[in-house]
Design an enzyme around this catalytic site. Structure first.
Site: not given
Length: 570
Positions: A478-479
């Site tokens: 989930h960058p």
């Protein structure tokens, strides 16, 4: 021949496909959509249960790696990003989580004016077709189909996990994407009639039927083209096009109206910096001429981490018996013929959101329950039957960076998240491990719970938990937040509240990199919402009317809740 379009979108991913559809639906605007990857028609993308394949395949994903992470004893973590039509929505786990309402109020408090929950909710609803029907929280006529998978009917472990949460004193929630996120309940997924509901399937397929959309695949974006302009007596820069490679040849496309980067949480940062937009020190070190110094580009990077709690299962009812080639073949055959069965789900069909400590206004820990014990590559974790829970704190304090190291657009950037770099982040993990073990030890799991495989019952002290987490934690992929929206006085704000790059005319960023703060949940749903809302901003349309609906928050906060954000008693 000059390639000229009204709008140029870089990236046919979770956001880019939404924009391509919304910007072309009137027929008034010509749009060029540039994508590095290729087709998404593979069965391994379209069949939900095959989710482990595309994210680990070079053909479909940028196989980024972090630098040595100091907080993880120098480990380097995998950071795949979609490189295919649909982007990361075509390689992700299809978990549909909007985030808590307070996450979006937090965005506004961080300087992203107009991005509070009441303003965002209509765009979540516009994007969605919830298979149980719409209401004041859920949409029933949008492009993205969402469902509960098989509604937990194929395995009693899903309900046992929910019951264990209730045994431990936590609430049950009927819809964590609706009125009440907090609690244990069924998990939702972007699966439509048994098929992955990527933004390619949901938005791009229909947009490609229009003559005013041009799609170019297999390209490498080199830089945005910037020109000096003199507007109202003030000098500045304007984005006028994109330089890109196609089949080894460099080409240029010109934009009449705007250039939009939807290249993703890593790609948009990289492309801005390659264009000379970003921190001066980063650009000069990489050998890129500084066109517009903007110190926040690549800063504020965030991600979610998770670990697997794994147990042997006392009953032979888990998916570990379905991991052989024959079983996989039968599952695949049923899916091909009917779009049903075990092939039509991501297998995360129950979940939870809880608060790790008193004083928190909304949940900060998320659970995905899986009736199998396996690795992300789809292989069994051990012989026999088992189950696991994916869990991690979702509101980290730690911040990282993305930075190019070369002017070569083919070179991968340097990524470092500085995971677990604060004492509060370390304490959140200690609380997370202890609370998870308490939940899984409840009577509802007694009939199924065998030996704890990991972390193992010997991991109890703060020091032991810290060490185990450092050695076993993985990215939840989930960058985000590297091109944050924010106020004029925020030196780290790359964008204004309309996703426009500060100091550059006619250039926007629309993807998960624009988030001011990472929300409590998976990122595909809020990324789609951002693109839906941004499409109206780009076209200058009236914004959808805000919905002043109640949301459940922690009881001790209810009296403090703002008047224009009503609550109900739990």
């Amino acid at each position: 021949m000059e390639q000229r379009y009204d709008y140029i979108i870089v990236g046919a991913g979770s956001a880019g496909c939404v924009l391509a559809d919304r910007l072309t639906e009137s027929g008034e605007h010509s749009v060029l959509l540039l994508e590095a990857g290729g087709t998404d028609k593979s069965i391994f993308i379209q069949m939900p249960t095959a989710l482990s394949y595309p994210m680990n395949t070079e053909k479909y994903a940028w196989q980024f790696e972090t630098e040595k992470e100091p907080g993880l004893d120098g480990r380097e973590l995998h950071c795949p990003r979609g490189k295919v039509l649909g982007g990361s929505s075509s390689i992700n786990g299809m978990v549909y989580v909007r985030g808590h309402a307070c996450d979006f109020d937090q965005w506004e408090e961080e300087g992203a004016a107009g991005w509070n929950y009441q303003a965002c909710l209509p765009y979540f609803r516009r994007a969605e077709s919830w298979n149980k029907g719409g209401d004041e929280y859920r949409g029933d006529n949008g492009p993205v189909g969402t469902c509960n998978g098989n509604d937990m009917e194929l395995n009693p472990l899903y309900q046992a996990f929910i019951d264990a949460g209730k045994d431990a004193g936590y609430p049950e929630t009927n819809d964590y994407n609706g009125y009440q996120q907090e609690g244990f309940g069924t998990m939702h997924m972007t699966v439509d009639k048994g098929v992955r509901a990527s933004t390619s399937n949901a938005y791009l397929r229909r947009a490609l039927k229009r003559s005013n959309l041009t799609l170019k695949k297999g390209i490498v974006a080199r830089r945005f083209l910037l020109e000096a302009q003199d507007s109202n007596g003030l000098s500045g820069l304007k984005a006028v096009g994109v330089e890109f490679e196609k089949s080894g040849n460099t080409q240029v496309a010109v934009a009449n109206k705007e250039v939009i980067s939807s290249a993703g949480s890593i790609g948009s940062v990289q492309l801005l910096q390659l264009s000379g937009i970003g921190p001066k020190a980063v650009l000069e070190k990489a050998g890129v001429e500084v066109k517009h110094e903007l110190s926040g580009v690549g800063e504020n990077l965030q991600d979610h981490l998770e670990v697997y709690f794994q147990y042997h299962c006392n009953e032979p009812i888990t998916l570990n018996s379905k991991l052989g080639l024959v079983s996989k073949g039968m599952i695949g055959a049923e899916w091909i013929l009917t779009r049903k069965g075990l092939g039509a789900t991501n297998h995360f069909e129950s979940c939870a959101f809880i608060r790790s400590r008193k004083g928190l206004k909304w949940p900060n820990i998320q659970y995905h329950f899986l009736p199998a014990a396996m690795r992300y590559d789809g292989q069994a974790a051990f012989d026999g039957h088992g189950f696991q829970v994916h869990v991690g704190p979702n509101k980290p304090e730690s911040r990282g960076t993305v930075a190019i190291t070369s002017a070569d657009p083919h070179a991968k950037p340097e990524i470092i998240f500085n995971y677990i770099s604060t004492e509060q982040d370390r304490q959140d993990w200690r609380d997370c491990i202890r609370l998870t073990r308490e939940i899984l030890s409840q009577p509802a799991m007694d009939a199924y719970r065998g030996e704890e495989i990991q972390p193992s019952l010997s991991i109890t002290s703060d020091e032991a938990i810290d060490e185990w987490v450092k050695q076993n934690v993985e990215s939840a992929y989930h960058p985000s937040c590297g091109c944050k929206m924010g106020a004029d006085d925020d030196p780290m704000a790359v964008l204004d509240e309309e996703c426009r790059v500060r100091g550059i005319d006619s250039l926007r960023v629309v993807d998960s990199s624009v988030f001011p703060v990472i929300p409590n949940g998976n990122l595909n749903a809020p990324t789609i919402m951002v693109a839906e809302r941004a499409s109206d901003l780009i076209l200058g349309k009236p914004m959808l009317k805000e919905q002043d609906v109640p949301v459940w928050i922690a009881p001790e906060w209810q009296e403090k809740q703002r008047i224009n954000k009503p609550v109900r008693e739990a």
